[in-house]
Design an enzyme around this catalytic site. Structure first.
Site, short mmCIF file in Angstrom:
data_model
loop_
_atom_site.label_atom_id
_atom_site.label_comp_id
_atom_site.label_asym_id
_atom_site.label_seq_id
_atom_site.Cartn_x
_atom_site.Cartn_y
_atom_site.Cartn_z
N TYR A 21 18.07 12.73 12.06
CA TYR A 21 16.58 12.82 11.25
C TYR A 21 15.61 12.77 12.46
O TYR A 21 14.52 13.49 12.45
CB TYR A 21 16.47 11.74 10.27
CG TYR A 21 15.36 11.78 9.60
CD1 TYR A 21 14.45 12.79 8.96
CD2 TYR A 21 14.24 10.59 9.91
CE1 TYR A 21 13.16 12.71 8.44
CE2 TYR A 21 13.06 10.54 9.52
CZ TYR A 21 12.63 11.39 8.78
OH TYR A 21 11.21 11.48 8.41
N ARG A 47 9.93 19.21 14.55
CA ARG A 47 8.69 19.40 13.80
C ARG A 47 7.41 19.08 14.19
O ARG A 47 6.36 19.93 13.95
CB ARG A 47 9.00 18.77 12.58
CG ARG A 47 7.96 18.79 11.26
CD ARG A 47 8.36 18.10 10.14
NE ARG A 47 8.67 16.83 10.22
CZ ARG A 47 8.94 15.98 9.09
NH1 ARG A 47 9.00 16.68 7.90
NH2 ARG A 47 9.12 14.78 9.04
N TYR A 78 3.09 6.31 11.53
CA TYR A 78 4.33 5.51 11.76
C TYR A 78 4.32 5.03 13.04
O TYR A 78 4.21 5.99 13.90
CB TYR A 78 5.53 5.84 11.22
CG TYR A 78 5.84 5.99 9.72
CD1 TYR A 78 5.04 5.50 8.61
CD2 TYR A 78 7.00 6.75 9.07
CE1 TYR A 78 5.38 5.60 7.27
CE2 TYR A 78 7.38 6.88 7.73
CZ TYR A 78 6.50 6.17 6.95
OH TYR A 78 6.73 6.34 5.82
N ARG A 122 1.36 12.24 1.79
CA ARG A 122 1.87 11.84 0.62
C ARG A 122 1.92 12.68 -0.53
O ARG A 122 2.92 12.65 -1.47
CB ARG A 122 1.39 10.33 0.01
CG ARG A 122 1.47 9.34 1.33
CD ARG A 122 3.08 9.12 1.50
NE ARG A 122 3.24 8.07 2.89
CZ ARG A 122 4.36 7.82 3.06
NH1 ARG A 122 5.32 8.33 2.65
NH2 ARG A 122 4.52 7.09 4.18
N GLU A 159 15.29 8.74 -3.65
CA GLU A 159 13.70 9.27 -3.11
C GLU A 159 13.27 10.26 -4.26
O GLU A 159 14.36 11.00 -4.75
CB GLU A 159 14.08 10.14 -1.91
CG GLU A 159 12.66 10.85 -1.37
CD GLU A 159 12.66 11.28 0.02
OE1 GLU A 159 13.28 10.54 1.03
OE2 GLU A 159 12.39 12.59 0.41
C1 3EB Z 1 9.16 7.90 4.12
O1 3EB Z 1 8.19 7.57 3.29
C2 3EB Z 1 10.39 8.25 3.34
O2 3EB Z 1 10.20 13.47 7.01
O3 3EB Z 1 9.57 15.09 5.70
C3 3EB Z 1 9.88 11.29 2.47
C4 3EB Z 1 9.32 12.36 2.43
C5 3EB Z 1 10.51 10.54 3.91
C6 3EB Z 1 9.41 13.28 3.41
C7 3EB Z 1 9.83 13.90 5.98
C8 3EB Z 1 10.39 11.59 4.85
C9 3EB Z 1 9.94 12.99 4.83
O4 3EB Z 1 8.95 7.92 5.23
C10 3EB Z 1 10.92 9.29 3.74
#
Ligand code: 3EB
Length: 348
Positions: free
Chosen positions: A159, A166, A219, A232, A340
């Protein structure tokens, strides 16, 4: 030629043809699919299947995901609009366009001599080139699927490698990166290529954050050398409708995972996150989507099918249960995450 008056009927026709597309995304039982398509006046743009093989031929790209459905009769996700659709397909990429938006998919087989970051970079670069060339330069929504998402590949989790590739492609090419990043989902399939499904518009969309969560693209490096490139939620508006795309949402507060090992609590936390994004859409955009959608569909990705009863229990009697909820068995991008949820709400 003298022509000063345009007949009323022509004006009406023009006005209709200039208006924007109406989108419909529905889960249709696989068994009923050929008949449902034949009976509908809507124009199919894409069909997504979940661990199923459809028999017969279809007038649009079929995107097969090895993400087994864990509840209910087998369904396919069917994307239609009321505008003429133009389809272009080659061996690795298929796109369907209707003048307002494009839905496409790219499938790249992984190769032993190449790490997933390079494969992800190629997939994203190809996708961006395709949508710029086609005249749909605004990325609205992306789904990312690939197998063994939590496995290690040469010292880095797959991942995280995916996030590196990406990020590199998007940072290089996407205008106004990172604030233009779209809502996304990243889920581990049982098998298959790296598959990117994407929606892009001729017009820009609004991308939303969640006050309970740090933007994923901000992050800290604890979660990998490059941050996950997504928003989001994404909101599109036309004169006919408003669509809210809720990104895959998990039990993450700030940037930390909550409730390790507890599927019910993770689901409750996830729904609080979704509610916060919906509130955000309401305040930022004046929309009461949860109260009034003409259509609401949710996908719930479940790591262990044994937690289905707990997860389903937590969804019951929440606003989500008023929509169509599809439960799929897939792996999630942090080892401790068990569930999720993504959503698509259409109003107007
Ligand atoms: C998060 O909030 C949970 O890497 O495209 C959710 C939706 C999550 C998309 C992505 C990762 C992705 O980090 C993980």
């Amino acid at each position: 030629m003298k022509s000063t008056t345009i007949p009323q009927s022509t004006m009406t026709a023009r006005r209709v043809s200039e208006s924007t597309a109406r989108l419909d995304v529905s889960y249709v039982e696989c068994e009923r699919l050929p008949l449902a398509l034949a009976e509908s006046a809507a124009r199919p743009m894409a069909i997504v299947t979940f661990g199923q093989t459809l028999s017969g031929s279809f007038p649009c790209p079929v995107i097969a995901l090895d993400l087994p459905q864990i509840d209910g009769p087998p369904v396919a996700e069917v994307w239609t609009s009321d505008r003429p659709v133009h389809i272009q397909e080659d061996s690795s990429c298929a796109v369907a366009m209707n003048g307002d938006f494009l839905i496409g998919s790219i499938g790249l087989d992984e190769r032993a001599d190449r790490s997933l970051d390079d494969t992800a970079y190629e997939a994203y670069s190809t996708m961006l080139r395709r949508l710029y060339d086609a005249g749909y330069p605004y990325l609205w929504r992306v789904w990312n699927y690939f197998p063994r998402i939590n496995d290690d590949q040469e010292g880095l989790e797959r991942y995280r490698r995916f996030c590196v590739g990406r990020h590199r492609a998007l940072a290089e090419t996407l205008a106004e990166f990172p604030s233009s990043l779209p809502a996304a989902t990243a889920v581990g399939t049982k098998s298959g290529p790296l598959q990117i499904v994407f929606l892009a518009g001729a017009q820009p969309a609004a991308h939303l954050g969640n006050p309970r969560q740090l933007n994923a693209y901000e992050y800290p490096q604890d979660y990998g050398p490059r941050s996950p490139s997504f928003a989001r939620a994404t909101l599109t508006r036309s004169e006919r409708e408003c669509v809210l795309y809720l990104a895959g949402t998990a039990s993450v507060v700030g940037h930390a995972s909550r409730h390790a090992g507890l599927p019910r609590q993770q689901t409750e936390e996830t729904i609080q996150n979704i509610q916060a994004v919906l509130d955000q859409a309401k305040h930022a955009e004046g929309l009461d989507l949860i109260g009034t959608p003409r259509q609401a569909i949710y996908k719930v990705y479940v790591r262990n099918s044994s937690s289905l009863p707990a997860i389903r229990g937590a969804i019951m009697n929440t606003p989500l249960s008023r929509g169509h909820v599809l439960f799929l068995n897939g792996d999630l991008c942090r080892n401790e995450l068990l569930v999720e949820i993504e959503g698509l709400l259409i109003s107007g």
